[in-house]
Design a protein around this motif. Structure first.
Motif, short mmCIF file in Angstrom:
data_model
loop_
_atom_site.label_atom_id
_atom_site.label_comp_id
_atom_site.label_asym_id
_atom_site.label_seq_id
_atom_site.Cartn_x
_atom_site.Cartn_y
_atom_site.Cartn_z
N SER A 229 39.38 -17.15 -44.22
CA SER A 229 39.94 -18.07 -43.24
C SER A 229 38.99 -18.15 -42.05
O SER A 229 38.06 -17.34 -41.94
CB SER A 229 41.30 -17.54 -42.77
OG SER A 229 41.10 -16.38 -41.97
N GLY A 230 39.24 -19.13 -41.18
CA GLY A 230 38.40 -19.26 -40.00
C GLY A 230 38.41 -18.00 -39.15
O GLY A 230 37.37 -17.55 -38.65
N GLU A 231 39.59 -17.42 -39.03
CA GLU A 231 39.70 -16.21 -38.22
C GLU A 231 38.89 -15.06 -38.84
O GLU A 231 38.25 -14.30 -38.12
CB GLU A 231 41.18 -15.81 -38.09
CG GLU A 231 41.38 -14.63 -37.15
CD GLU A 231 42.86 -14.28 -36.96
OE1 GLU A 231 43.71 -14.99 -37.52
OE2 GLU A 231 43.12 -13.30 -36.24
N GLU A 232 38.95 -14.97 -40.17
CA GLU A 232 38.20 -13.90 -40.84
C GLU A 232 36.69 -14.08 -40.66
O GLU A 232 35.97 -13.11 -40.42
CB GLU A 232 38.56 -13.86 -42.33
CG GLU A 232 39.91 -13.22 -42.60
CD GLU A 232 40.40 -13.47 -44.01
OE1 GLU A 232 41.28 -12.72 -44.45
OE2 GLU A 232 39.93 -14.42 -44.68
N VAL A 233 36.25 -15.32 -40.79
CA VAL A 233 34.81 -15.59 -40.60
C VAL A 233 34.42 -15.26 -39.16
O VAL A 233 33.41 -14.62 -38.91
CB VAL A 233 34.49 -17.07 -40.93
CG1 VAL A 233 33.05 -17.41 -40.53
CG2 VAL A 233 34.71 -17.34 -42.41
N PHE A 234 35.27 -15.70 -38.23
CA PHE A 234 34.99 -15.42 -36.82
C PHE A 234 34.87 -13.92 -36.58
O PHE A 234 33.90 -13.45 -35.98
CB PHE A 234 36.11 -16.01 -35.94
CG PHE A 234 35.99 -15.62 -34.49
CD1 PHE A 234 35.03 -16.21 -33.68
CD2 PHE A 234 36.82 -14.65 -33.94
CE1 PHE A 234 34.90 -15.84 -32.34
CE2 PHE A 234 36.71 -14.27 -32.62
CZ PHE A 234 35.74 -14.87 -31.81
N LYS A 235 35.84 -13.17 -37.10
CA LYS A 235 35.83 -11.72 -36.85
C LYS A 235 34.66 -11.04 -37.54
O LYS A 235 34.08 -10.08 -37.03
CB LYS A 235 37.14 -11.10 -37.32
CG LYS A 235 38.28 -11.35 -36.35
CD LYS A 235 39.56 -10.65 -36.81
CE LYS A 235 40.68 -10.85 -35.78
NZ LYS A 235 42.00 -10.66 -36.40
N ALA A 236 34.32 -11.54 -38.74
CA ALA A 236 33.26 -10.90 -39.51
C ALA A 236 31.88 -11.20 -38.95
O ALA A 236 30.98 -10.38 -39.06
CB ALA A 236 33.34 -11.35 -40.97
N GLN A 237 31.71 -12.38 -38.34
CA GLN A 237 30.36 -12.78 -37.99
C GLN A 237 30.24 -13.36 -36.59
O GLN A 237 29.47 -12.88 -35.77
CB GLN A 237 29.85 -13.80 -39.01
CG GLN A 237 28.37 -14.09 -38.90
CD GLN A 237 27.53 -12.91 -39.33
OE1 GLN A 237 27.91 -12.17 -40.22
NE2 GLN A 237 26.41 -12.70 -38.65
N CYS A 238 31.01 -14.41 -36.33
CA CYS A 238 30.79 -15.21 -35.13
C CYS A 238 31.14 -14.45 -33.86
O CYS A 238 30.56 -14.69 -32.80
CB CYS A 238 31.61 -16.49 -35.20
SG CYS A 238 31.71 -17.20 -36.86
N SER A 239 32.10 -13.53 -33.97
CA SER A 239 32.57 -12.82 -32.77
C SER A 239 31.46 -11.99 -32.14
O SER A 239 31.51 -11.71 -30.94
CB SER A 239 33.75 -11.91 -33.13
OG SER A 239 33.36 -10.96 -34.09
N THR A 240 30.46 -11.62 -32.95
CA THR A 240 29.34 -10.82 -32.42
C THR A 240 28.82 -11.43 -31.13
O THR A 240 28.54 -10.73 -30.16
CB THR A 240 28.20 -10.75 -33.45
OG1 THR A 240 28.74 -10.33 -34.68
CG2 THR A 240 27.10 -9.81 -32.99
N CYS A 241 28.69 -12.74 -31.11
CA CYS A 241 28.21 -13.41 -29.90
C CYS A 241 29.34 -14.14 -29.17
O CYS A 241 29.48 -14.04 -27.97
CB CYS A 241 27.12 -14.42 -30.25
SG CYS A 241 25.68 -13.65 -31.01
N HIS A 242 30.13 -14.88 -29.96
CA HIS A 242 31.06 -15.80 -29.32
C HIS A 242 32.25 -15.11 -28.65
O HIS A 242 32.91 -15.72 -27.81
CB HIS A 242 31.54 -16.85 -30.33
CG HIS A 242 30.49 -17.86 -30.67
ND1 HIS A 242 30.23 -18.97 -29.90
CD2 HIS A 242 29.58 -17.89 -31.68
CE1 HIS A 242 29.23 -19.66 -30.42
NE2 HIS A 242 28.81 -19.03 -31.52
N ALA A 243 32.57 -13.89 -29.03
CA ALA A 243 33.69 -13.20 -28.40
C ALA A 243 33.41 -12.97 -26.92
O ALA A 243 34.32 -13.01 -26.09
CB ALA A 243 33.97 -11.88 -29.11
#
Ligand code: HEC
Length: 164
Positions: A76-90
């Motif tokens: 899901s979008g949330e899973e992708v975000f947590k797995a990868q994108c959050s590194t920077c975007h969080a």
């Protein structure tokens, strides 16, 4: 004396023969069995036209996993975000638009989903392709929608494409 000698040699050969029967033969049988069983466990010879591939196939880790497995559960979008994108975007690291920051995302959202999707897939500025991840394209799209929607957009999460 000669009688004694004969007796002794006779008993020596008897001992030898019984040693053969009680110890040596069973050992030979066991060795033979082990060799037979070991042969059946020998890994299959991999035949391929490319010798390097054959070597790779043979030295491959047991249980190696193909990362882009078409059968694994779609993220899901949330899973992708947590797995990868959050590194920077969080946190907004590396100059990235921060998660939930409508002011930072607003002008980007205005470019439309496809433009954001292209940036996420190919990379932009300090962001590498897929933000350095290894996802299916539509999963990256879900990550984009998830982040953009958290900052005020109303993008639909891309669906998983039909299997080819
Ligand atoms: C290494 C840090 C980093 C990671 C990880 C990362 N991003 Fe980014 N992202 C950035 C930066 C920096 C920008 C701003 C790029 C620019 O405009 O120069 C950005 C911008 C974006 C934008 C806006 C692009 C545009 O055209 O304005 C989107 C969409 C985006 N990221 C999606 C994602 C998604 C989806 C992931 C996870 C799959 C992800 N990012 C992971 C750093 C990252």
């Amino acid at each position: 004396m000669s009688h004694d000698n004969h007796d002794q040699s006779h008993s020596t050969s008897q001992v030898f023969s019984s040693t053969m029967k009680t110890f040596v033969l069973p050992v030979l049988v066991v060795v033979g069995l082990v060799a037979y069983i070991a042969a059946s466990f020998r890994p299959q010879v991999v035949t391929t036209s490319n010798p390097n591939e054959a070597v790779e196939a043979r030295i491959q880790k047991v249980g190696a996993v193909e990362i882009k497995d078409a059968n694994r559960a779609a993220r899901s979008g949330e899973e992708v975000f947590k797995a990868q994108c959050s590194t920077c975007h969080a946190t907004g690291a590396a100059g990235s638009p921060k998660f939930g920051d409508a002011a930072a995302w607003g002008p980007r959202i205005a470019k439309g989903f496809d433009a954001l999707m292209t940036s996420a897939l190919k990379g932009k500025g300090n962001m590498g392709p897929q933000g350095g991840g290894n996802f299916e394209d539509y999963e990256v799209g879900r990550g984009v929608a998830y982040m953009a929607n958290a900052a005020g957009a109303k993008f639909a999460e891309p669906k998983k494409p039909e299997a080819k």
